[in-house]
Design an enzyme around this catalytic site. Sequence first.
Site: not given
Length: 420
Positions: A58, A313
């Site tokens: 992110k 992720s």
Amino acid sequence: MQVKTLYKPTLQAVETAANTLKGVASVTPLMENLQYSKQLDCNVLFKREDLQQVRSYKIRGAYNKMASLSATAIENGIVCASAGNHAQGVALSCKLLKIKGTIYMPAPTPKQKVEQVKMFGENYITIVLKGDTFDDAYHEAILECEHLNKTFIHPFNDEKVIEGQATVGLEIIDQAQHPIHYVFVPVGGGGLSSGLSEVFKQLSPNTKIIGVEPEGAPSMSTSIRNNRNTTLKYIEKFVDGAAVQRVGDLNFEICKQNLEAMVTVPEGKVCQTILELYNKDAIVVEPAGALSIAALSLYKEALKGKNVVCIVSGSNNDITRTAEIKERALLHANLKHYFIIKFPQRAGALKEFVADILGPTDDITHFEYTKKNNRENGSAVVGLELKSPTDLEPLITKMKLHDFYGDYLNNKPDLFQFLV
């Protein structure tokens, strides 16, 4: 009438984002995983975005977006809403770019996550705990933007965010030593999947991009099936990094054209994968970080002999969730079972149940019973962990034969959640 052109991230824009991110986001390793390679008879590579400083990809989108802001926007400050990885990426970006930011988080957000955001943002951020859900926090964040003319940093539905996340795709193509046949990518709002898939479409068009969602939050799958961006009325929030009620409009338009397929994985399977990665590879992942790996078994035959990349992720997993993760994994494997058991209200009934009904390897993990003197039988909620799924039917048969059986709760979700 002017027709609106569909936005797609250009290679030039993604390369510019990669330059912007130099020294900020790590070029994470693309690592072969021996366990899954052997298990699936193919070459499985993990793109380790869990090794970023903020422990997820992110930071890429958040920083790329914030680095593009005008002087006026920087002066006014930024706002975001997030209970997880996006908040950490925005917080670190605020500190690095010296931008004042307000981060709205739901009031029930675990203290550990709040402290992480504070650590990354230091004096450049203000955290506001508001409402019970992300939607509550999001609504308050938007109101602040409107009232104070601040810039909202969206977690996925933004061009600069998509271009930042797309740099994951650039790195994979640069790092891979052989042609990549499949990429499995987790899908929440669609920022990573839309950016990465466009990079591969332009640089490696034969690679099949498989999007993976949790079974309880199939927002992209539903939208692609309906051929329109669809808001889900209810979602299961366990895989919190990939559980959204509505994907981004920009992300949906790109993904519906670029993805080879969208698949869903049961939350219990995700939990099995989390435990497997920890026990066999010493890799700690959050539920969303395990999604892409959990989906591999769905393509077992197609993957043989192929080069396969899974995007890991993130790894922002709260240790307090460990018991729930194990429970969900056992339920999915058909090894954990809950019953209502009818016990005769006499001495020795429990001893009889343990000695005559349970098998030698069956384990009682949950027991709730209240003796009621005016009844012939008393009911207990009992949780049992079995060694093999095949032990279940013989166990139920013995319960019924000896009049202990009351009800089976695993297939009654409403009653199960109320009693357990």
